[in-house]
Design a protein around this motif. Structure first.
Motif, PDB file in Angstrom:
ATOM      1  N   ARG A   1       1.258  -1.480   0.205  1.00  0.00           N
ATOM      2  CA  ARG A   1       0.178   0.296  -0.186  1.00  0.00           C
ATOM      3  C   ARG A   1       0.896   1.631  -0.467  1.00  0.00           C
ATOM      4  O   ARG A   1       0.231   2.358  -0.838  1.00  0.00           O
ATOM      5  N   PHE A   2       1.924   1.103   0.703  1.00  0.00           N
ATOM      6  CA  PHE A   2       3.114   2.327   1.224  1.00  0.00           C
ATOM      7  C   PHE A   2       3.366   2.357  -0.820  1.00  0.00           C
ATOM      8  O   PHE A   2       4.186   3.605  -1.619  1.00  0.00           O
ATOM      9  N   ALA A   3       3.929   1.290  -1.265  1.00  0.00           N
ATOM     10  CA  ALA A   3       4.932   1.218  -2.656  1.00  0.00           C
ATOM     11  C   ALA A   3       3.762   1.991  -3.202  1.00  0.00           C
ATOM     12  O   ALA A   3       4.589   3.031  -4.565  1.00  0.00           O
ATOM     13  N   ALA A   4       2.287   1.231  -3.172  1.00  0.00           N
ATOM     14  CA  ALA A   4       1.212   2.478  -4.506  1.00  0.00           C
ATOM     15  C   ALA A   4       1.753   3.876  -3.891  1.00  0.00           C
ATOM     16  O   ALA A   4       1.144   4.514  -5.638  1.00  0.00           O
ATOM     17  N   TRP A   5       1.405   4.458  -2.857  1.00  0.00           N
ATOM     18  CA  TRP A   5       1.428   5.865  -2.417  1.00  0.00           C
ATOM     19  C   TRP A   5       2.664   6.818  -2.992  1.00  0.00           C
ATOM     20  O   TRP A   5       2.628   7.331  -3.801  1.00  0.00           O
ATOM     21  N   CYS A   6       3.193   5.712  -3.015  1.00  0.00           N
ATOM     22  CA  CYS A   6       5.063   6.643  -3.304  1.00  0.00           C
ATOM     23  C   CYS A   6       5.188   6.828  -4.750  1.00  0.00           C
ATOM     24  O   CYS A   6       5.865   7.756  -5.533  1.00  0.00           O
ATOM     25  N   ALA A   7       4.292   5.660  -5.876  1.00  0.00           N
ATOM     26  CA  ALA A   7       4.183   6.280  -6.862  1.00  0.00           C
ATOM     27  C   ALA A   7       3.899   7.495  -7.477  1.00  0.00           C
ATOM     28  O   ALA A   7       4.455   7.934  -8.207  1.00  0.00           O
ATOM     29  N   GLY A   8       3.417   8.194  -7.051  1.00  0.00           N
ATOM     30  CA  GLY A   8       3.383   9.187  -6.946  1.00  0.00           C
ATOM     31  C   GLY A   8       4.896  10.254  -7.338  1.00  0.00           C
ATOM     32  O   GLY A   8       4.732  11.839  -7.910  1.00  0.00           O
ATOM     33  N   SER A   9       5.508   9.921  -6.584  1.00  0.00           N
ATOM     34  CA  SER A   9       7.699  10.383  -6.499  1.00  0.00           C
ATOM     35  C   SER A   9       8.014  10.019  -7.690  1.00  0.00           C
ATOM     36  O   SER A   9       8.786  10.504  -8.395  1.00  0.00           O
ATOM     37  N   CYS A  10       7.121   8.898  -8.775  1.00  0.00           N
ATOM     38  CA  CYS A  10       8.437   8.863  -9.294  1.00  0.00           C
ATOM     39  C   CYS A  10       7.337   9.959 -11.116  1.00  0.00           C
ATOM     40  O   CYS A  10       7.699  10.077 -11.088  1.00  0.00           O
TER      41      CYS A  10
END
Length: 152
Positions: free
Chosen positions: A143-152
């Protein structure tokens, strides 16, 4: 009969000691001339530990993007949570979640415990805080990794 058995046991013990002594002595007799050198030195070995904690390569890359943007991860963005990735994660966990350990990229129970506290607060982790990574921790980390997608 008892004397024969005792003699047999004694002979077997002596033979075992003799064979063990010869096996141990072989390495001492093998070196001639120059002293034996180790195949590799401790300095030449570097940890290549990659542990994505259950994340796929694209998910781990998302986390790396976030770590790069916020916590000094130098790259590369390859989806492999290596020691440099874990150093950045430890910086985050130390600053925000009470991680007390060293910033060394070697994650263990202390790193995982702090990461689980973070995941509980923001990403739905509902398991024990024993520093052992399990399936519920992986779901929350995804879930955290999915949220982090906004950083890429």
């Amino acid at each position: 009969m008892r004397t024969l058995t005792g003699a047999l046991v004694s002979a077997t013990a002596v033979a075992g000691i003799l064979v063990g002594s010869l096996a141990g002595a072989s390495s001492g007799f093998a070196a001639t001339g120059e002293a034996a050198k180790p195949a590799a030195s401790a300095e030449a070995v570097s940890p290549l530990a990659v542990d994505n904690h259950g994340l796929s390569t694209p998910e781990a890359r998302n986390v790396q993007c976030w770590l790069m943007d916020n916590w000094g991860y130098p790259g590369p963005l390859n989806g492999q949570l290596d020691p440099e990735s874990w150093k950045a994660m430890q910086r985050f966990l130390q600053a925000e979640w009470g991680y007390p350990g060293p910033i060394n990229g070697v994650h263990g129970a202390g790193t995982d415990r702090a990461l689980l506290l973070f995941l509980e607060a923001d990403y739905g982790y509902t398991g024990p805080f024993d520093g052992v990574w399990g399936p519920r921790a992986t779901v929350s980390f995804k879930r955290f990794a999915a949220w982090c997608a906004g950083s890429c």
